[in-house]
Structure formats: C-alpha cells, structure tokens
Design a protein around this motif. Structure first.
Motif, PDB file in Angstrom:
ATOM      1  N   PHE A  31       0.835  -1.209   0.000  1.00 58.15           N
ATOM      2  CA  PHE A  31       0.000   0.000   0.000  1.00 58.15           C
ATOM      3  C   PHE A  31       0.872   1.263   0.000  1.00 58.15           C
ATOM      4  O   PHE A  31       0.680   2.172   0.793  1.00 58.15           O
ATOM      5  CB  PHE A  31      -0.977   0.001   1.190  1.00 58.15           C
ATOM      6  N   LEU A  34      -1.274   5.059  -2.075  1.00 57.35           N
ATOM      7  CA  LEU A  34      -2.675   4.652  -2.097  1.00 57.35           C
ATOM      8  C   LEU A  34      -3.408   5.300  -3.275  1.00 57.35           C
ATOM      9  O   LEU A  34      -3.276   6.497  -3.500  1.00 57.35           O
ATOM     10  CB  LEU A  34      -3.338   5.038  -0.778  1.00 57.35           C
ATOM     11  N   HIS A  38      -6.692   0.592  -4.790  1.00 53.41           N
ATOM     12  CA  HIS A  38      -6.578   0.120  -3.402  1.00 53.41           C
ATOM     13  C   HIS A  38      -7.882   0.340  -2.642  1.00 53.41           C
ATOM     14  O   HIS A  38      -8.338  -0.543  -1.906  1.00 53.41           O
ATOM     15  CB  HIS A  38      -5.471   0.877  -2.655  1.00 53.41           C
ATOM     16  N   LEU A  42     -10.064  -2.571  -0.924  1.00 59.82           N
ATOM     17  CA  LEU A  42     -10.316  -2.645   0.518  1.00 59.82           C
ATOM     18  C   LEU A  42     -11.808  -2.580   0.835  1.00 59.82           C
ATOM     19  O   LEU A  42     -12.278  -3.295   1.736  1.00 59.82           O
ATOM     20  CB  LEU A  42      -9.548  -1.535   1.239  1.00 59.82           C
ATOM     21  N   LEU A  82      -4.255   4.391   5.720  1.00 61.71           N
ATOM     22  CA  LEU A  82      -5.162   3.232   5.713  1.00 61.71           C
ATOM     23  C   LEU A  82      -6.142   3.288   6.885  1.00 61.71           C
ATOM     24  O   LEU A  82      -7.319   2.984   6.732  1.00 61.71           O
ATOM     25  CB  LEU A  82      -4.363   1.931   5.755  1.00 61.71           C
ATOM     26  N   VAL A  88     -11.660   0.100   6.836  1.00 65.04           N
ATOM     27  CA  VAL A  88     -10.564  -0.569   7.540  1.00 65.04           C
ATOM     28  C   VAL A  88     -10.784  -0.455   9.039  1.00 65.04           C
ATOM     29  O   VAL A  88     -10.919   0.642   9.571  1.00 65.04           O
ATOM     30  CB  VAL A  88      -9.199   0.044   7.137  1.00 65.04           C
ATOM     31  N   VAL A  91      -5.157  -1.911  11.508  1.00 67.48           N
ATOM     32  CA  VAL A  91      -3.970  -1.954  10.660  1.00 67.48           C
ATOM     33  C   VAL A  91      -2.810  -2.469  11.507  1.00 67.48           C
ATOM     34  O   VAL A  91      -2.628  -2.037  12.651  1.00 67.48           O
ATOM     35  CB  VAL A  91      -3.628  -0.566  10.092  1.00 67.48           C
TER      36      VAL A  91
END
Length: 160
Positions: A31, A34, A38, A42, A82, A88, A91
């Motif tokens: 990643f 980004l 992506h 995700l 992220l 998400v 992480v």
C-alpha cells in the motif's frame, strides 16, 4: 479508537472478535501510494465479514520486495492513511517479506488478495497457515489502469 494494532496483540484481539461471533477478514500488502484501485479493493474486502484487518509490509520488507527505491511513503504514513479509511477496522505493520506471522495472529475466517494471485500462487507458508486456521481465500480482480507502478511511471514522466 486507535486502529493501529501491534502484531504482538493481534492474536488476542482477533480471538476476542471471533469469540464474539465476528467474521474476521484479513488482507495485506505494501500500500505504498494509495490509489483508487486500493480503495475499491479494501472496500470489497470489507464486504466479506464484520472486521477488516489490514497487514502492512514494513519499510524494510517493502525494499526487499520492491527494490531500494521503495517505499515512496514510509510505513507510519501508510498506516495512518489506511486507518483513516472507514472500511478498515485495524492496521498491523509486519516486518517480514511474507505475511505468515500476521496471518497466524489474525487467524481470519476470510483472507483476501488481489487479482495478481490465485489460491495456488500464494506463498506456501501463507497457504499452510490459512489451511490451519480454516480461512477461505477470496481473490478480488484488479481495477484496470490502477497500480502503484503505473502511478510512479506517470509521476516520472510529468513535465517539471
């Protein structure tokens, strides 16, 4: 909630999520820069369960995988970006080239990879861990025209 989880704590957290009846989904990658490919990847990965845990290759492992000019963006910045994404949930930075320790700790019900992989081309150690934890492997096709390499090439060819 801080979305950055230490690899050493992931096993306990993931176990608690599974005990609460949550479907844990895991994916991993560099990643580096980004891009929309992506993001869509995700977002799609998140649809396979209740919690999406993203493993991020640390800077040293990115250099081993991609060459000495990478990463473009350091691991702390990549993780922060992220973690800002709604899709998400957690992480985790891992330092190895392969995601074996990350996958063992996450013990996902579903493992998601991009279209450059097939279940047969996954690293054998990673496949072994996934089989051990009973994870289903989902492959998400690439978004055409989107990759970090394409982005880097475009940036190199921009007039100054």
């Amino acid at each position: 909630m801080n979305k950055l989880i230490d690899l050493g704590k992931l096993s306990k957290i993931s176990g608690e999520l599974r005990a609460a009846g949550k479907t844990v989904v895991a994916t991993n990658g560099c990643f580096d820069l980004l891009h929309v490919g992506h993001i869509r990847y995700l977002q799609k990965a998140r649809t396979f369960g209740d919690v999406l845990i993203v493993g991020v290759n640390g800077d040293a492992s990115v250099r081993k995988l991609k060459g000495t000019a990478r990463p473009i963006t350091d691991e702390r910045d990549r993780v922060e970006i992220l973690a800002a994404l709604e899709c998400v949930d957690m992480v985790v930075i891992f330092s190895d080239e392969r995601a074996v320790k990350f996958l063992e700790a996450a013990s996902p019900a579903v493992y998601v990879k991009g279209g450059d992989y097939t279940p047969d081309t996954l690293n054998s150690e990673e496949r072994s861990i996934l089989a051990k934890v009973g994870a289903k492997v989902e492959i998400i096709p690439f978004e055409k025209g989107y990759s970090t390499s394409i982005l880097i090439d475009r940036l190199r060819n921009c007039p100054q």
